[in-house]
Scaffold this active site. Sequence first.
Site, PDB file in Angstrom:
ATOM      1  N   GLY A   9       2.708   2.476  10.736  1.00  0.00           N
ATOM      2  CA  GLY A   9       3.421   3.111  10.701  1.00  0.00           C
ATOM      3  C   GLY A   9       4.235   3.735  11.998  1.00  0.00           C
ATOM      4  O   GLY A   9       4.694   4.934  11.954  1.00  0.00           O
ATOM      5  N   HIS A  65      -9.695   0.901   5.248  1.00  0.00           N
ATOM      6  CA  HIS A  65      -8.607   1.319   6.024  1.00  0.00           C
ATOM      7  C   HIS A  65      -8.793   2.372   6.915  1.00  0.00           C
ATOM      8  O   HIS A  65      -9.396   3.213   6.698  1.00  0.00           O
ATOM      9  CB  HIS A  65      -7.357   1.847   4.965  1.00  0.00           C
ATOM     10  CG  HIS A  65      -6.107   1.807   5.303  1.00  0.00           C
ATOM     11  ND1 HIS A  65      -5.539   2.718   6.213  1.00  0.00           N
ATOM     12  CD2 HIS A  65      -4.912   0.775   5.236  1.00  0.00           C
ATOM     13  CE1 HIS A  65      -4.452   2.327   6.555  1.00  0.00           C
ATOM     14  NE2 HIS A  65      -4.056   1.193   5.819  1.00  0.00           N
ATOM     15  N   LYS A 125       0.006   4.468  -0.300  1.00  0.00           N
ATOM     16  CA  LYS A 125      -0.483   5.686   0.368  1.00  0.00           C
ATOM     17  C   LYS A 125      -0.489   6.586  -0.222  1.00  0.00           C
ATOM     18  O   LYS A 125      -0.131   6.761  -1.450  1.00  0.00           O
ATOM     19  CB  LYS A 125      -0.157   5.524   1.865  1.00  0.00           C
ATOM     20  CG  LYS A 125      -0.187   4.298   2.693  1.00  0.00           C
ATOM     21  CD  LYS A 125      -0.072   4.414   4.182  1.00  0.00           C
ATOM     22  CE  LYS A 125      -0.111   3.115   4.945  1.00  0.00           C
ATOM     23  NZ  LYS A 125      -0.189   3.020   6.169  1.00  0.00           N
ATOM     24  N   SER A 185       3.671  -2.240  10.162  1.00  0.00           N
ATOM     25  CA  SER A 185       5.019  -2.147  10.486  1.00  0.00           C
ATOM     26  C   SER A 185       5.595  -3.434  10.158  1.00  0.00           C
ATOM     27  O   SER A 185       6.569  -3.925  10.834  1.00  0.00           O
ATOM     28  CB  SER A 185       5.204  -1.769  11.757  1.00  0.00           C
ATOM     29  OG  SER A 185       4.701  -0.630  12.335  1.00  0.00           O
ATOM     30  N   GLU A 224      -7.336   4.598   8.058  1.00  0.00           N
ATOM     31  CA  GLU A 224      -6.768   5.950   7.598  1.00  0.00           C
ATOM     32  C   GLU A 224      -7.956   6.521   6.709  1.00  0.00           C
ATOM     33  O   GLU A 224      -8.356   7.866   6.910  1.00  0.00           O
ATOM     34  CB  GLU A 224      -5.380   6.091   6.743  1.00  0.00           C
ATOM     35  CG  GLU A 224      -4.237   5.682   7.632  1.00  0.00           C
ATOM     36  CD  GLU A 224      -3.046   5.075   7.094  1.00  0.00           C
ATOM     37  OE1 GLU A 224      -2.924   5.140   5.699  1.00  0.00           O
ATOM     38  OE2 GLU A 224      -2.190   4.755   7.578  1.00  0.00           O
ATOM     39  N   ASN A 255       0.955  -1.064   0.047  1.00  0.00           N
ATOM     40  CA  ASN A 255      -0.007  -0.114   0.037  1.00  0.00           C
ATOM     41  C   ASN A 255       0.924   1.068  -0.093  1.00  0.00           C
ATOM     42  O   ASN A 255       1.495   1.818   0.984  1.00  0.00           O
ATOM     43  CB  ASN A 255      -1.007  -0.224   1.414  1.00  0.00           C
ATOM     44  CG  ASN A 255      -1.784   1.141   1.408  1.00  0.00           C
ATOM     45  OD1 ASN A 255      -1.778   1.948   0.639  1.00  0.00           O
ATOM     46  ND2 ASN A 255      -2.599   1.194   2.543  1.00  0.00           N
TER      47      ASN A 255
END
Length: 257
Positions: free
Chosen positions: A170, A94, A11, A210, A96, A9
């Site tokens: 992240g 997601h 992003k 991560s 986010e 991904n």
Amino acid sequence: MRRQLVAGNWKMNCSVGEAVQLATAVRECLGSVVGVDVAVCPSFVALQSVYEVLEDTPVSVGAQDVFYEDAGAYTGAISPLMIEGLCRYAIVGHSERRKWFGEDEQSTSRKVSALRRHGITPILCVGESLEENLAGKTREVLVRQLEGALGGSTPWNEIVVAYEPVWAIGTGKAAEADQVNDTVSEIRGQIGTIWDVDTARDIRILYGGSVTSENVASFVGMSEIDGTLVGGASLRADEFCQIVFQSASMRKKGALD
Ligand code: 13P
């Protein structure tokens, strides 16, 4: 048998030129990869160019989101119809998107249905926040997200689910692999309740948060985990390819055992 999937991904990173460079580097190392499914998910503006770089390779292209209507007065939105020739996958739900764009169970559910109509495989993200985790609400949150996205639709074993605990995204603090394995097993059980056990057994469930070449083996070595959804580490071709190669060889070892 469920086949491992490694999805990158990207992003909100990479200009179109940078995305083409990254995809070209991925093609160089993974152009003939076997034993594992691989996808990269660039931004919408880079989808076409990345698709052209990866066409005729085993690496698929995915979108990071999609809207649920096919066409109309939805300023700024991208429909499944627009991406259907380019994308094998689309990420939906997601954290986010939930955090910054107000997405919820209802919109995610509509996106899953829209993708299904267009033959695009959703990668449905679920996962609890740190507060929910500390309050012992992980199971409750996952049940709500899964029921919200999948309840009311007919069983579909093509869908991919990604368990992404928000606190591991992240942060460099990946979850413990054995804990993830237990949670993924619960997710599978919940899908079995919503749909049926046979469908749940066939559905691929990934881990995201991560993931790096250092820790990927611990995840894909687990019985319930069928691959990884990789954020930051997918922006470096060498690192992403290492993750893919480790996932492929781990699968082969599992198959021989
Ligand atoms: P990181 O790998 O950067 O933690 O991101 C995970 C993620 O959100 C993938 O969708």
